[in-house]
Design a protein around this motif. Structure first.
Motif, PDB file in Angstrom:
ATOM      1  N   ARG A 195      42.784  25.948 114.259  1.00 20.12           N
ATOM      2  CA  ARG A 195      43.755  26.041 113.176  1.00 20.12           C
ATOM      3  C   ARG A 195      43.480  24.974 112.122  1.00 20.12           C
ATOM      4  N   LYS A 225      49.610  35.709 114.319  1.00 18.29           N
ATOM      5  CA  LYS A 225      49.830  34.524 113.494  1.00 18.29           C
ATOM      6  C   LYS A 225      49.726  33.321 114.420  1.00 18.29           C
ATOM      7  N   TRP A 226      49.403  32.186 113.868  1.00 16.25           N
ATOM      8  CA  TRP A 226      49.238  30.996 114.705  1.00 16.25           C
ATOM      9  C   TRP A 226      50.430  30.762 115.608  1.00 16.25           C
ATOM     10  N   GLN A 231      46.103  31.840 108.146  1.00 12.17           N
ATOM     11  CA  GLN A 231      47.399  32.258 108.695  1.00 12.17           C
ATOM     12  C   GLN A 231      47.354  32.681 110.165  1.00 12.17           C
ATOM     13  N   GLY A 232      46.183  32.806 110.731  1.00  8.06           N
ATOM     14  CA  GLY A 232      46.114  33.239 112.120  1.00  8.06           C
ATOM     15  C   GLY A 232      44.719  33.712 112.480  1.00  8.06           C
ATOM     16  N   ASN A 249      51.892  28.563 110.305  1.00  9.60           N
ATOM     17  CA  ASN A 249      51.177  29.719 109.742  1.00  9.60           C
ATOM     18  C   ASN A 249      50.746  29.505 108.298  1.00  9.60           C
ATOM     19  N   THR A 292      52.675  29.632 105.604  1.00  7.74           N
ATOM     20  CA  THR A 292      53.298  30.655 104.772  1.00  7.74           C
ATOM     21  C   THR A 292      54.668  30.171 104.336  1.00  7.74           C
ATOM     22  N   ASP A 309      53.194  41.259 108.608  1.00  8.05           N
ATOM     23  CA  ASP A 309      52.785  39.973 108.036  1.00  8.05           C
ATOM     24  C   ASP A 309      51.675  39.309 108.863  1.00  8.05           C
ATOM     25  N   PHE A 310      50.773  40.126 109.393  1.00 10.75           N
ATOM     26  CA  PHE A 310      49.626  39.576 110.124  1.00 10.75           C
ATOM     27  C   PHE A 310      48.529  39.173 109.135  1.00 10.75           C
ATOM     28  N   PRO A 311      47.693  38.213 109.527  1.00 13.32           N
ATOM     29  CA  PRO A 311      46.615  37.826 108.597  1.00 13.32           C
ATOM     30  C   PRO A 311      45.639  38.979 108.348  1.00 13.32           C
ATOM     31  N   LYS A 339      51.130  33.061 101.112  1.00 12.39           N
ATOM     32  CA  LYS A 339      50.235  32.098 101.754  1.00 12.39           C
ATOM     33  C   LYS A 339      50.265  30.775 100.970  1.00 12.39           C
TER      34      LYS A 339
END
Lengths: 562, 562
Positions: free
Chosen positions: A327, A446-447, A479-480, B186, B188, B270-272, B300
């Motif tokens: 990350r 996502k993380w 973001q992930g 994340n 965001t 809202d996934f990367p 982001k």
């Protein structure tokens, strides 16, 4: 022990017989193999409590000749129209051909074909020679309401190629596989959509000779299926390559397409950016054949500079610290590695064997330094780009790894990994000869829900007795990332396997992952689409479907959950 | 000369009167100004052959109070419904308010309002307090077939806010301007769509204090309209910030949205990344209010590291070598500068005056070294990111500039440019007080048609006698860039101006540029959409429109050429 270590199962080392079931489901090069190495075999024997005797007999090898009588539903007149359009030599009503081009690379298809279980097959196969032929075919099929499935390289892992409604399968990779134009100034290449990875990449690497360009180029997209997947397929399934953290996903790499649909042909704008409303190109990305046939692609390319590539690898104490490092790298704003992959403890355990690291000086050093087997996690990466950039990425990653407790393993693991990067799918054949299944599912997270998804999916898989589950994260974003699950089990019962697989998919979504990061949806995971996207988003897909394909001829029967 | 140089027109230095026409069209802060500096005034006097006397009298200053009687087409019952939904204090039928929120920032609107020419205005203004109110309003309007226009910050430059069908204008920036959640893990931020740039950016910069986060953050998006444009507006118009070459365009920066439409509310994944079919989010990007109201945005964010920012500038012999350097940088794979801008010869000529470089030691050195006035081209840039990254970008750019004949101007020009980055729109007010018009159009081009588009558009503009045309390229991609044209002319006739402007737009598209790179389409350039995209792509937009908004209530009347 010595005895055990020298034991080698009787792996299949010859190509499948012509016209056999095996010749259809076997992945990739008929003469290509990746036999599980001795360490993996030992692991499998231990896990599944097998003895050497269990590796003696093979059953259901699929070596029988395909000898089916499945009448085509097309009329003679319809067949003659297709013959006229694409030439008699480019069409076929033969059952072997029809089965072949109705088959992808799901494990279920392998299991079935080994047992000579054949579902629906297409009625007719056409290998169109150019896009005007595709236009004629789509127009005619729309009039006659004949379904169309598009076959690029045939590597779908979710029944994307399954002709649920019969009809015609168009094989694009046979003829529509040319480079139309290399534009060095714009750094783009325009290609037929059926071109496969190696054809494209080789031409780009040799651009100086082939196109008298100043630079050599690369396509930047290297999925595991690279050798047998097509550019058009990359786009309509939203594929992602092993170097995507640097180059981007297929959706980022395509600049423009031409698509033939029942509602007419569309050629999207090819500007680097345009603020002219919702972009039709964006709708085509991920459309999995339900709107039309992508016939031509303008693809962004990059300078080919292998001399600048850096390799680096680390071992971390545990999954937590490997994720923490990843990350920090992904959000660190110094540029991204190209290959970028962290393996969880179980995958690391196997990976160290598979990459040949077990037993080396690295292995000893790791143990000495307190990186415990079955806890430690492997990180491998490369960096691509200009010299100053790749050097800096490596330097910064090393700094972060040091801070998060990683031990540097030099370039060794990444270099060991690289040559086999496209070979894992070949394992499937060998293992299944002895009733062992290896399959994969993947998701994007996502993380902040990475640990949860990883843990819950592993829990589900490991709840099945004697099941190996290897996971890694790859394809990183600020973001992930993507979580990739490889599971190995001994199972002969098809329905039992399908239930197990379905349970994994449901667990992925229930725990907060997305239905797919880069395999697409196909007809396999479509059952969850509405739950995943919600009714209102599904309605938009229905509206688009109705617009492009009012007669529902384009890949009908559940593709994308429609 | 001394006399000339001390001459200063009687610029307006006071805020517009309350409720005046001027208070509506004046850009930005009522107390904000950017008066043309002395050098620009000299240039204008020379170009337009004006004397000091011409700068004495102002005409059509728009200082009259708005005193219109335009009956609202809504019934009392309808009005009471809106009052009930959003509260009496948040609605208005007053003509001034209705005119204000029906007005954007096109030059045409300025010219008209100075002349008290009022076109269609909305029937009612509502300032919704939250997304459930928006849902109620959209549902009700759909039932009653009342048109809806969404007003974010009001900076549309193409009649995006013009209520061609009357109806209700929803002002989102009044109440729906909060940060809902900062997710540091994340990277965001989730916000109400009506939040304006500075509110967002200040909160992110102060995240440590406001959200107890470990890092400070930045939104990465800094269009010229930054101070008065909303996050929702950035997305639906496909905006692009001045640092986009590094951070990406608005389309890249949005991760997910929630949109209220007549066909229901949509919350995108809202996934990367996600390979779950065509992405509904992608359709919403650029939708310019025709499908629904974007009420919430997940954006982001990036670490805020101003301490790492590098500034650098160069002068090139000519446009060709400035473009060559820019392409080499954009394709060089060492990371991109953030601000990245090359001015053509005419803009450089003026820019050197405006940034205060004329007359400095740099000016003398440039001339001495053979960079000729009216040929030389200015390049200014910054780099953002981690320290090692920004240093390397600067170093590599310097190398390329040296190779392509550029002379290093230190950080001076970029630092001179930066403080005024959002201020140029203020020039419009002052100049127009004396009948001088300043306006802009922009396009995106591929490298191989950059020169053609630049030349042909300039030719068209310069064919008009006594017309200044400044162009620059900014927003760079490996495949091309944006071309931005600023034109200054003396013109009092509205129709003559409109014809001229239309001619420029047509020339842009005819010469191979796209209709817009980042201003969007609105109702101004929509007339060219079908020609630009082709009938089949327009049909897709119609199909989507019909799905989301079957009663055509969302920003009807020509938006996006529909």
């Amino acid at each position: 022990m010595a005895n055990k270590n020298t034991f080698e199962p009787n792996w299949r080392k010859t190509a499948p017989r012509a016209n056999s079931f095996r010749s259809i489901f076997k992945y990739g090069d008929p003469e290509g193999f990746k036999h599980p190495n001795k360490r993996l075999v030992e692991e499998l024997k231990n896990t599944f409590e097998l003895s050497a005797a269990d590796f003696k007999e093979k059953e259901s090898t699929g070596d029988e000749i395909v000898d089916l009588k499945i009448p085509s539903q097309l009329s003679d007149e319809q067949i003659s129209i297709f013959q006229n359009i694409s030439g008699k030599e480019n069409v076929s009503a033969d059952e072997y051909e029809r089965l072949k081009y109705s088959t992808g690379q799901t494990l279920e298809e392998h299991m079935k074909l080994r047992r000579k279980m054949v579902g629906k097959i297409c009625d007719f196969v056409v290998h169109p020679r150019n896009k005007s032929e595709v236009e004629e075919i789509v127009k005619y099929c729309n009039k006659e309401k004949i379904p169309i499935v598009v076959y690029g390289g045939g590597t779908s892992v979710n029944f994307g190629l399954y002709p649920a409604g019969g009809g015609v399968t168009l094989v694009l990779s046979t003829h529509m596989n040319k480079i139309i134009e290399l534009n060095e100034t714009n750094q783009t290449v325009r290609v037929d959509a059926g071109i496969l990875g190696p054809q494209l990449e080789n031409a780009l690497n040799n651009a100086k000779e082939e196109f008298q360009s100043q630079y050599r180029f690369t396509c930047g997209h290297f999925p595991q299926s690279f050798e047998y997947s097509s550019v058009g397929g990359w786009i309509v399934t939203l594929g992602s390559g092993q170097q995507s953290s640097y180059y981007g996903d297929a959706a980022d790499l395509v600049l423009a397409v031409e698509m033939v649909t029942p509602a007419g042909t569309i050629r999207t704008l090819d500007f680097p950016a345009t603020a002219t409303g919702p972009k039709i190109l964006d709708l085509i990305k991920g459309s999995e054949g339900i709107f039309g046939v992508v016939v031509e692609v303008t693809w962004k390319i990059f300078r080919y500079m292998p001399e600048n590539r850096k390799y680096f690898g680390f071992i971390f104490k545990d999954w937590n610290s490997a994720v923490e490092a990843s990350r920090e790298i992904s959000q660190g704003e110094f540029g991204m590695p190209a290959v970028f992959r962290i393996s969880d403890a179980e995958e690391t355990h196997h990976g160290l064997k598979l990459y040949g690291i077990e037993g080396t000086v690295f292995d000893k050093l790791m143990s000495f330094r307190g990186f415990k087997p079955k806890e430690r996690c492997l990180f491998i990466a490369t960096s691509d780009g200009s010299r100053s950039f790749t050097k800096n990425v490596k330097r910064q990653v090393k700094k972060i790894a040091r801070k998060t407790g990683g031990m540097y393993l030099t370039s060794f693991p990444a270099k060991k990994w690289e040559p086999g990067r496209y070979k894992d799918p070949y394992l499937k054949e060998d293992l299944m000869d002895f009733g062992i299944l290896i399959d994969t599912l993947e998701t994007s997270i996502k993380w902040d829900n990475l640990f949860d998804v990883h843990q819950k999916v592993r829990q589900f898989i490991k709840a099945r007795p004697k099941t190996i589950c290897l996971s890694h994260a790859s394809h990183f974003y600020p973001q992930g990332t993507n979580l990739y699950f490889i599971f190995i089990l001994k199972e002969n019962d098809l329905q039992a396997y399908k239930n197990f697989q379905k349970g994994i998919i449901e667990t992925i979504v229930k725990s907060g992952g997305t239905l797919s990061h880069h395999h697409g949806v196909g007809k396999m995971t479509g059952f969850l689409m509405e739950k995943h996207l919600g009714r209102n988003q599904m309605n938009v897909l229905y509206a688009l479907k109705k617009h492009f394909d009012p007669n529902n001829i384009m890949n009908p029967g559940g593709q994308l959950g429609l």
